[in-house]
Scaffold this motif. Sequence first.
Motif, PDB file in Angstrom:
ATOM      1  N   ARG A   1     -58.902  52.925  35.798  1.00 40.53           N
ATOM      2  CA  ARG A   1     -58.334  54.202  36.180  1.00 40.53           C
ATOM      3  C   ARG A   1     -56.819  54.165  36.165  1.00 40.53           C
ATOM      4  O   ARG A   1     -56.178  55.194  36.029  1.00 40.53           O
ATOM      5  CB  ARG A   1     -58.820  54.557  37.579  1.00 40.53           C
ATOM      6  N   ASN A   2     -56.260  52.984  36.339  1.00 37.27           N
ATOM      7  CA  ASN A   2     -54.808  52.916  36.478  1.00 37.27           C
ATOM      8  C   ASN A   2     -54.094  52.460  35.215  1.00 37.27           C
ATOM      9  O   ASN A   2     -52.872  52.449  35.168  1.00 37.27           O
ATOM     10  CB  ASN A   2     -54.432  52.013  37.651  1.00 37.27           C
ATOM     11  N   ILE A   3     -54.841  52.067  34.184  1.00 38.89           N
ATOM     12  CA  ILE A   3     -54.194  51.679  32.936  1.00 38.89           C
ATOM     13  C   ILE A   3     -54.114  52.899  32.031  1.00 38.89           C
ATOM     14  O   ILE A   3     -55.085  53.632  31.904  1.00 38.89           O
ATOM     15  CB  ILE A   3     -55.000  50.549  32.236  1.00 38.89           C
ATOM     16  N   PRO A   4     -52.960  53.131  31.388  1.00 37.19           N
ATOM     17  CA  PRO A   4     -52.905  54.242  30.433  1.00 37.19           C
ATOM     18  C   PRO A   4     -53.876  54.009  29.282  1.00 37.19           C
ATOM     19  O   PRO A   4     -54.062  52.867  28.839  1.00 37.19           O
ATOM     20  CB  PRO A   4     -51.471  54.196  29.926  1.00 37.19           C
ATOM     21  N   LEU A   5     -54.481  55.093  28.810  1.00 40.30           N
ATOM     22  CA  LEU A   5     -55.441  54.969  27.715  1.00 40.30           C
ATOM     23  C   LEU A   5     -54.799  54.345  26.487  1.00 40.30           C
ATOM     24  O   LEU A   5     -55.429  53.558  25.771  1.00 40.30           O
ATOM     25  CB  LEU A   5     -56.007  56.348  27.377  1.00 40.30           C
ATOM     26  N   LEU A   6     -53.541  54.666  26.248  1.00 42.22           N
ATOM     27  CA  LEU A   6     -52.861  54.123  25.069  1.00 42.22           C
ATOM     28  C   LEU A   6     -52.776  52.599  25.138  1.00 42.22           C
ATOM     29  O   LEU A   6     -52.991  51.903  24.140  1.00 42.22           O
ATOM     30  CB  LEU A   6     -51.463  54.736  24.963  1.00 42.22           C
ATOM     31  N   VAL A   7     -52.480  52.078  26.333  1.00 46.82           N
ATOM     32  CA  VAL A   7     -52.406  50.620  26.506  1.00 46.82           C
ATOM     33  C   VAL A   7     -53.787  50.007  26.302  1.00 46.82           C
ATOM     34  O   VAL A   7     -53.937  48.957  25.679  1.00 46.82           O
ATOM     35  CB  VAL A   7     -51.828  50.287  27.894  1.00 46.82           C
ATOM     36  N   LEU A   8     -54.804  50.710  26.804  1.00 48.85           N
ATOM     37  CA  LEU A   8     -56.179  50.243  26.621  1.00 48.85           C
ATOM     38  C   LEU A   8     -56.523  50.151  25.137  1.00 48.85           C
ATOM     39  O   LEU A   8     -57.173  49.202  24.688  1.00 48.85           O
ATOM     40  CB  LEU A   8     -57.110  51.242  27.312  1.00 48.85           C
ATOM     41  N   LEU A   9     -56.060  51.127  24.373  1.00 47.97           N
ATOM     42  CA  LEU A   9     -56.332  51.128  22.934  1.00 47.97           C
ATOM     43  C   LEU A   9     -55.633  49.955  22.254  1.00 47.97           C
ATOM     44  O   LEU A   9     -56.201  49.327  21.352  1.00 47.97           O
ATOM     45  CB  LEU A   9     -55.874  52.449  22.310  1.00 47.97           C
ATOM     46  N   PHE A  10     -54.412  49.661  22.687  1.00 48.70           N
ATOM     47  CA  PHE A  10     -53.713  48.502  22.127  1.00 48.70           C
ATOM     48  C   PHE A  10     -54.474  47.230  22.425  1.00 48.70           C
ATOM     49  O   PHE A  10     -54.637  46.364  21.575  1.00 48.70           O
ATOM     50  CB  PHE A  10     -52.294  48.403  22.714  1.00 48.70           C
ATOM     51  N   ILE A  11     -54.954  47.109  23.677  1.00 52.85           N
ATOM     52  CA  ILE A  11     -55.698  45.904  24.050  1.00 52.85           C
ATOM     53  C   ILE A  11     -56.978  45.812  23.231  1.00 52.85           C
ATOM     54  O   ILE A  11     -57.299  44.776  22.647  1.00 52.85           O
ATOM     55  CB  ILE A  11     -56.024  45.919  25.562  1.00 52.85           C
ATOM     56  N   ALA A  12     -57.702  46.936  23.153  1.00 55.26           N
ATOM     57  CA  ALA A  12     -59.026  46.907  22.537  1.00 55.26           C
ATOM     58  C   ALA A  12     -58.953  46.735  21.030  1.00 55.26           C
ATOM     59  O   ALA A  12     -59.849  46.142  20.433  1.00 55.26           O
ATOM     60  CB  ALA A  12     -59.793  48.191  22.868  1.00 55.26           C
ATOM     61  N   PHE A  13     -57.919  47.250  20.400  1.00 51.66           N
ATOM     62  CA  PHE A  13     -57.886  47.186  18.946  1.00 51.66           C
ATOM     63  C   PHE A  13     -56.985  46.064  18.454  1.00 51.66           C
ATOM     64  O   PHE A  13     -57.454  45.013  18.017  1.00 51.66           O
ATOM     65  CB  PHE A  13     -57.464  48.532  18.367  1.00 51.66           C
ATOM     66  N   ALA A  14     -55.664  46.262  18.610  1.00 52.96           N
ATOM     67  CA  ALA A  14     -54.739  45.254  18.103  1.00 52.96           C
ATOM     68  C   ALA A  14     -54.933  43.917  18.820  1.00 52.96           C
ATOM     69  O   ALA A  14     -54.966  42.858  18.197  1.00 52.96           O
ATOM     70  CB  ALA A  14     -53.308  45.749  18.270  1.00 52.96           C
ATOM     71  N   GLY A  15     -55.097  43.986  20.151  1.00 53.52           N
ATOM     72  CA  GLY A  15     -55.214  42.765  20.934  1.00 53.52           C
ATOM     73  C   GLY A  15     -56.428  41.943  20.552  1.00 53.52           C
ATOM     74  O   GLY A  15     -56.326  40.753  20.257  1.00 53.52           O
ATOM     75  N   LEU A  16     -57.583  42.589  20.533  1.00 54.23           N
ATOM     76  CA  LEU A  16     -58.807  41.854  20.222  1.00 54.23           C
ATOM     77  C   LEU A  16     -58.808  41.372  18.775  1.00 54.23           C
ATOM     78  O   LEU A  16     -59.330  40.298  18.475  1.00 54.23           O
ATOM     79  CB  LEU A  16     -60.037  42.728  20.496  1.00 54.23           C
TER      80      LEU A  16
END
Lengths: 220, 270
Positions: free
Chosen positions: A63-78
């Motif tokens: 709930r507290n992480i911005p969706l954009l950061v989540l997308l970076f983690i899930a796509f570029a990060g992984l």
Amino acid sequence: MSGLWEVLTEHLPEFSSGFFVTFRLVAVAFVIAIVVGTLVAAFRVAPVRWLNLIGGFYVETFRNIPLLVLLFIAFAGLRRAGVPISPWVAGTASLGLYTAAYIAEALRSGVFAVGKGQVDAALSLGLTYPRTLRLIVLPQAFRTVIPALGSLVIAMIKNSAIVGASLLALPDLLKEARQIQSETFQTTEVFFWAAVGYMILTLSATFAFRYFERRFEIKR
Amino acid sequence: MYVIDPDNWEWVWSGNSLRFLFEGFLVNLEIALLGIVLSLIFGLMLALLRISGSKLLSIPAGIWVDVWRNLPLIFIILYLALAVPSSWREAYGNAIPDFFPEALQNELVLGALLGLILYNSAVLCEIMRSGILSLDRGQQEAAASLGLTYLQQMRFVILPQGLRRMVPATVSQLITLNKDTTLVSIIAIQEVVRHGSSLTSANFFGGVQAPILQVFIMIGFFFIVVNFLLSRLSRRLEIRERKRTGTTLKRVRGLEDQVAAETDLADPGR
């Protein structure tokens, strides 16, 4: 320079394909969000302390992480970490898991609204805790949270635009609109039609949830 | 394991990487703060227009609010980035006072700020309106019969009570606003997401590789800390008010963007 109507008629294929990409994205993410959200809500109300903690950790994190950061983690990060995740999977999963945290909170408040007496009654009848949740609590909780679910779905439709605008570059409605804009330079006309597309989605969600609210109303 | 392998976290304590990331995060907080203040002001103005008796004011305000709050924020920001005339941007660059942080002096920030304010003031307007409308009609009637003018009724009777009810919903909308400041990276403003992406490009700060997964987990952690503190603050405010006024606080919820139904952990009855 062509007018407002010409922009739509000339670029209808792009607009409609973008519209359906957005629609699919929202639909898949909604299923993920409902399933995970229900699970997390069940964790949070379970009478087991470490399950509560896991549920609380999930909700506070997503709930507290911005969706954009989540997308970076899930796509570029992984991907950098060696997980070959596709943009589509990363996008739907991020959007779904992000919304799941909110759905879990909404459901939890719905569960609390059901009343402790009903749970006690069900348990004293010999139902196990999972069966109590499934047969007594959740059907009533879902009813009371239908309005909240409605606004979460609308928020999810709006958030789906972030997925297309981010590094994932899924060809959703916003992405297609930007593409058409860069070809025609008719910014206002193109964005007007994209806005109409988003309005169609959000308004139909509003009406659908209003219908569900009436349909599942408990008559007293 | 890749995620917790110390080699992949070495960038945190070597060189200036963490500091660089944090400077980006400060830009987000600055944009959020300015956006919050202006959105609250404009939201209140819109709410007053919407509840005013004159149809000439309330109907246009209603349409305005419904348009902006039903569009995706990123859509609004991208549109404004393309559509705001460069003369406006120059005017913004000239008009902003020098004591403002340097990041906000950038002319690109205008589109981002306008987008954040248009969207969030519309959402906050609805929250405030429902807070005000949830009051008993008798309050306003009593105030009017005491001879208070419309403005006095609002100032001394309606707003203090109505706005108190919307604190939880407002705070969760402000948390959303804080998260949404990352969206301005898409129109090339140098904030935490952009700084994070630069960090991960090879050899940014001499030698030590900063893996993108770890960098963005760190960014997420920044946001978790700030937003968690914000939600705690809201709960503290509420408990204090309840003690001060000696009543159970009625709350208005459900109109914020992401409905985070705070459950009533602080409620003794639970």
